[in-house]
Scaffold this motif. Sequence first.
Motif, PDB file in Angstrom:
ATOM      1  N   CYS A  69      15.116   8.597  -0.631  1.00 26.26           N
ATOM      2  CA  CYS A  69      14.397   9.637   0.107  1.00 26.26           C
ATOM      3  C   CYS A  69      12.895   9.370   0.127  1.00 26.26           C
ATOM      4  O   CYS A  69      12.288   9.110  -0.916  1.00 26.26           O
ATOM      5  N   PHE A  70      12.318   9.436   1.327  1.00 22.18           N
ATOM      6  CA  PHE A  70      10.885   9.252   1.514  1.00 22.18           C
ATOM      7  C   PHE A  70      10.293  10.507   2.146  1.00 22.18           C
ATOM      8  O   PHE A  70      10.909  11.136   3.000  1.00 22.18           O
ATOM      9  N   ASP A  71       9.078  10.850   1.734  1.00 24.68           N
ATOM     10  CA  ASP A  71       8.320  11.912   2.382  1.00 24.68           C
ATOM     11  C   ASP A  71       7.418  11.266   3.424  1.00 24.68           C
ATOM     12  O   ASP A  71       6.541  10.465   3.078  1.00 24.68           O
ATOM     13  N   PRO A  72       7.603  11.572   4.709  1.00 29.33           N
ATOM     14  CA  PRO A  72       6.792  10.909   5.741  1.00 29.33           C
ATOM     15  C   PRO A  72       5.298  11.158   5.587  1.00 29.33           C
ATOM     16  O   PRO A  72       4.483  10.340   5.995  1.00 29.33           O
ATOM     17  N   ASN A  73       4.923  12.262   4.970  1.00 34.62           N
ATOM     18  CA  ASN A  73       3.506  12.559   4.784  1.00 34.62           C
ATOM     19  C   ASN A  73       2.838  11.617   3.791  1.00 34.62           C
ATOM     20  O   ASN A  73       1.635  11.372   3.876  1.00 34.62           O
ATOM     21  N   THR A  74       3.615  11.079   2.851  1.00 36.55           N
ATOM     22  CA  THR A  74       3.040  10.138   1.892  1.00 36.55           C
ATOM     23  C   THR A  74       2.981   8.726   2.470  1.00 36.55           C
ATOM     24  O   THR A  74       2.193   7.902   2.014  1.00 36.55           O
ATOM     25  N   VAL A  75       3.819   8.453   3.454  1.00 37.90           N
ATOM     26  CA  VAL A  75       3.833   7.130   4.092  1.00 37.90           C
ATOM     27  C   VAL A  75       2.753   7.035   5.158  1.00 37.90           C
ATOM     28  O   VAL A  75       2.126   5.985   5.346  1.00 37.90           O
ATOM     29  N   ALA A  76       2.512   8.146   5.859  1.00 32.40           N
ATOM     30  CA  ALA A  76       1.538   8.159   6.954  1.00 32.40           C
ATOM     31  C   ALA A  76       0.149   7.777   6.445  1.00 32.40           C
ATOM     32  O   ALA A  76      -0.313   8.280   5.419  1.00 32.40           O
ATOM     33  N   GLY A  77      -0.484   6.889   7.151  1.00 34.60           N
ATOM     34  CA  GLY A  77      -1.851   6.517   6.844  1.00 34.60           C
ATOM     35  C   GLY A  77      -2.014   5.275   5.986  1.00 34.60           C
ATOM     36  O   GLY A  77      -3.123   4.780   5.832  1.00 34.60           O
ATOM     37  N   ARG A  78      -0.918   4.741   5.432  1.00 43.57           N
ATOM     38  CA  ARG A  78      -1.059   3.555   4.590  1.00 43.57           C
ATOM     39  C   ARG A  78      -1.374   2.325   5.444  1.00 43.57           C
ATOM     40  O   ARG A  78      -0.906   2.190   6.560  1.00 43.57           O
ATOM     41  N   LYS A  79      -2.189   1.442   4.902  1.00 40.45           N
ATOM     42  CA  LYS A  79      -2.612   0.257   5.642  1.00 40.45           C
ATOM     43  C   LYS A  79      -1.722  -0.949   5.348  1.00 40.45           C
ATOM     44  O   LYS A  79      -1.520  -1.805   6.196  1.00 40.45           O
ATOM     45  N   GLU A  80      -1.195  -1.016   4.119  1.00 41.18           N
ATOM     46  CA  GLU A  80      -0.408  -2.179   3.755  1.00 41.18           C
ATOM     47  C   GLU A  80       1.022  -2.071   4.302  1.00 41.18           C
ATOM     48  O   GLU A  80       1.502  -0.993   4.640  1.00 41.18           O
ATOM     49  N   GLU A  81       1.689  -3.220   4.383  1.00 43.21           N
ATOM     50  CA  GLU A  81       3.063  -3.260   4.877  1.00 43.21           C
ATOM     51  C   GLU A  81       3.990  -2.464   3.972  1.00 43.21           C
ATOM     52  O   GLU A  81       3.865  -2.491   2.748  1.00 43.21           O
ATOM     53  N   LEU A  82       4.927  -1.739   4.577  1.00 38.07           N
ATOM     54  CA  LEU A  82       5.937  -0.985   3.837  1.00 38.07           C
ATOM     55  C   LEU A  82       7.235  -1.786   3.854  1.00 38.07           C
ATOM     56  O   LEU A  82       7.746  -2.105   4.927  1.00 38.07           O
ATOM     57  N   ARG A  83       7.767  -2.111   2.685  1.00 36.25           N
ATOM     58  CA  ARG A  83       8.981  -2.935   2.594  1.00 36.25           C
ATOM     59  C   ARG A  83      10.151  -2.084   2.099  1.00 36.25           C
ATOM     60  O   ARG A  83      10.078  -1.410   1.083  1.00 36.25           O
ATOM     61  N   TYR A  84      11.269  -2.159   2.844  1.00 32.46           N
ATOM     62  CA  TYR A  84      12.520  -1.532   2.433  1.00 32.46           C
ATOM     63  C   TYR A  84      13.413  -2.585   1.794  1.00 32.46           C
ATOM     64  O   TYR A  84      13.445  -3.740   2.235  1.00 32.46           O
ATOM     65  N   GLY A  85      14.207  -2.166   0.805  1.00 32.21           N
ATOM     66  CA  GLY A  85      15.170  -3.086   0.191  1.00 32.21           C
ATOM     67  C   GLY A  85      14.513  -4.099  -0.718  1.00 32.21           C
ATOM     68  O   GLY A  85      13.582  -3.773  -1.477  1.00 32.21           O
ATOM     69  N   GLU A  86      14.978  -5.343  -0.664  1.00 31.44           N
ATOM     70  CA  GLU A  86      14.442  -6.399  -1.518  1.00 31.44           C
ATOM     71  C   GLU A  86      12.984  -6.653  -1.198  1.00 31.44           C
ATOM     72  O   GLU A  86      12.609  -6.853  -0.050  1.00 31.44           O
ATOM     73  N   GLN A  87      12.164  -6.659  -2.242  1.00 32.01           N
ATOM     74  CA  GLN A  87      10.725  -6.766  -2.053  1.00 32.01           C
ATOM     75  C   GLN A  87      10.241  -8.199  -1.866  1.00 32.01           C
ATOM     76  O   GLN A  87       9.134  -8.426  -1.364  1.00 32.01           O
ATOM     77  N   GLU A  88      11.032  -9.159  -2.279  1.00 34.35           N
ATOM     78  CA  GLU A  88      10.641 -10.566  -2.156  1.00 34.35           C
ATOM     79  C   GLU A  88      11.488 -11.268  -1.098  1.00 34.35           C
ATOM     80  O   GLU A  88      12.622 -10.870  -0.818  1.00 34.35           O
ATOM     81  N   GLY A  89      10.919 -12.344  -0.528  1.00 29.21           N
ATOM     82  CA  GLY A  89      11.658 -13.133   0.452  1.00 29.21           C
ATOM     83  C   GLY A  89      11.358 -12.702   1.873  1.00 29.21           C
ATOM     84  O   GLY A  89      10.789 -11.636   2.120  1.00 29.21           O
ATOM     85  N   PRO A  90      11.755 -13.516   2.850  1.00 27.33           N
ATOM     86  CA  PRO A  90      11.489 -13.206   4.262  1.00 27.33           C
ATOM     87  C   PRO A  90      12.266 -11.967   4.709  1.00 27.33           C
ATOM     88  O   PRO A  90      13.388 -11.712   4.255  1.00 27.33           O
ATOM     89  N   ALA A  91      11.671 -11.210   5.585  1.00 26.12           N
ATOM     90  CA  ALA A  91      12.275  -9.959   6.045  1.00 26.12           C
ATOM     91  C   ALA A  91      13.407 -10.221   7.037  1.00 26.12           C
ATOM     92  O   ALA A  91      13.353 -11.154   7.838  1.00 26.12           O
ATOM     93  N   ASP A  92      14.452  -9.386   6.977  1.00 25.60           N
ATOM     94  CA  ASP A  92      15.516  -9.395   7.985  1.00 25.60           C
ATOM     95  C   ASP A  92      15.122  -8.558   9.201  1.00 25.60           C
ATOM     96  O   ASP A  92      15.616  -8.769  10.302  1.00 25.60           O
ATOM     97  N   MET A  93      14.254  -7.603   8.958  1.00 23.04           N
ATOM     98  CA  MET A  93      13.829  -6.665  10.004  1.00 23.04           C
ATOM     99  C   MET A  93      12.335  -6.413   9.872  1.00 23.04           C
ATOM    100  O   MET A  93      11.814  -6.238   8.774  1.00 23.04           O
ATOM    101  N   ARG A  94      11.643  -6.415  11.006  1.00 18.64           N
ATOM    102  CA  ARG A  94      10.235  -6.055  11.025  1.00 18.64           C
ATOM    103  C   ARG A  94       9.991  -5.106  12.201  1.00 18.64           C
ATOM    104  O   ARG A  94      10.494  -5.335  13.306  1.00 18.64           O
ATOM    105  N   SER A  95       9.246  -4.052  11.944  1.00 18.61           N
ATOM    106  CA  SER A  95       8.941  -3.088  12.998  1.00 18.61           C
ATOM    107  C   SER A  95       7.520  -2.579  12.822  1.00 18.61           C
ATOM    108  O   SER A  95       6.895  -2.754  11.774  1.00 18.61           O
ATOM    109  N   LEU A  96       7.041  -1.954  13.863  1.00 15.93           N
ATOM    110  CA  LEU A  96       5.717  -1.354  13.844  1.00 15.93           C
ATOM    111  C   LEU A  96       5.904   0.114  14.147  1.00 15.93           C
ATOM    112  O   LEU A  96       6.459   0.480  15.191  1.00 15.93           O
TER     113      LEU A  96
END
Length: 301
Positions: free
Chosen positions: A86-113
């Motif tokens: 569970c994520f609160d969208p208000n805490t995610v909004a405004g962050r500058k760095e990339e947000l990673r779901y799932g495994e934190q290391e290795g090339p991404a399977d999915m990238r979105s903006l």
Amino acid sequence: MSDPLSEVVKFLQPQALLANLISGRGNWAIRYSEFGLPSFCIMLEGSCLLAIEGQEPTTITAGDFILLPTTPSFTISSFTQTTPVCFDPNTVAGRKEELRYGEQEGPADMRSLGGSFQFNCTNPDLLVSMLPRVIHVRGSERLSQLVQLVADESIYEHPGSEYILSRLAEMLLIESMRSTTTGTAPPGLLRGLGDERLAQALKAFHNDIAYPWTIIKLAKIAALSRSAFFERFSKTIGITPMDYIVNWRMELAKELLQKDKAISEIAVLVGYGSSSAFSVAFKKRFGQSPSRFADEPRKDY
């Protein structure tokens, strides 16, 4: 001829707030609570599942654009079932760095903006109700370019970014709505603009809101009988023709009141024969007089 889509965006007054890069790897699922503000996402690489509350999950792939005018709660995930985080969208909004779901290391399977913006009008609920709950556009290069510009302006904060972001938000709305004016859209303005005959009547009305429109006059423009026009309009737009006319006149009146225009002038501009007739209609709808509304221009009604 006036453009109804442009009028929707003009009244909503969108202002872009942010955009950030999101990626995922492995098996993951994220559950976002209701956000309320409009949000958007464009898939850059890969694919994933999007499940909006109350709707069947849908696959979004590279090039797809999603616009949620009110952003209800939703789940975004990989294709392997797993327990959502569970994520609160208000805490995610405004962050500058990339947000990673799932495994934190290795090339991404999915990238979105993804990003969000707010509507700066007095009461967006009426206008938003004319839009689909979800706008899903596949493979639009123009939308991809616009979102990338939003990201660049949000991340690097160039001089004049605030103004540029508000204009880009307007362009995002119009471009996404252009792609949704089809018979498959839910009842609302976009579906109406996808109906060739109703579109003519809608454009005629928006070209001269002050004109003394009747169902008969609009039906003639649409080349339909009065009864056929009424039924077709009500079913396609979701409200009756005269309710639609009153809604738009009141939205224009609110905008003009915020610009300190005289009530007698506003009455003429929005199609009322006298200040008293306009004041009665306005008070019936909003519960107070136009003059009092003008003194409290930012209050929701």
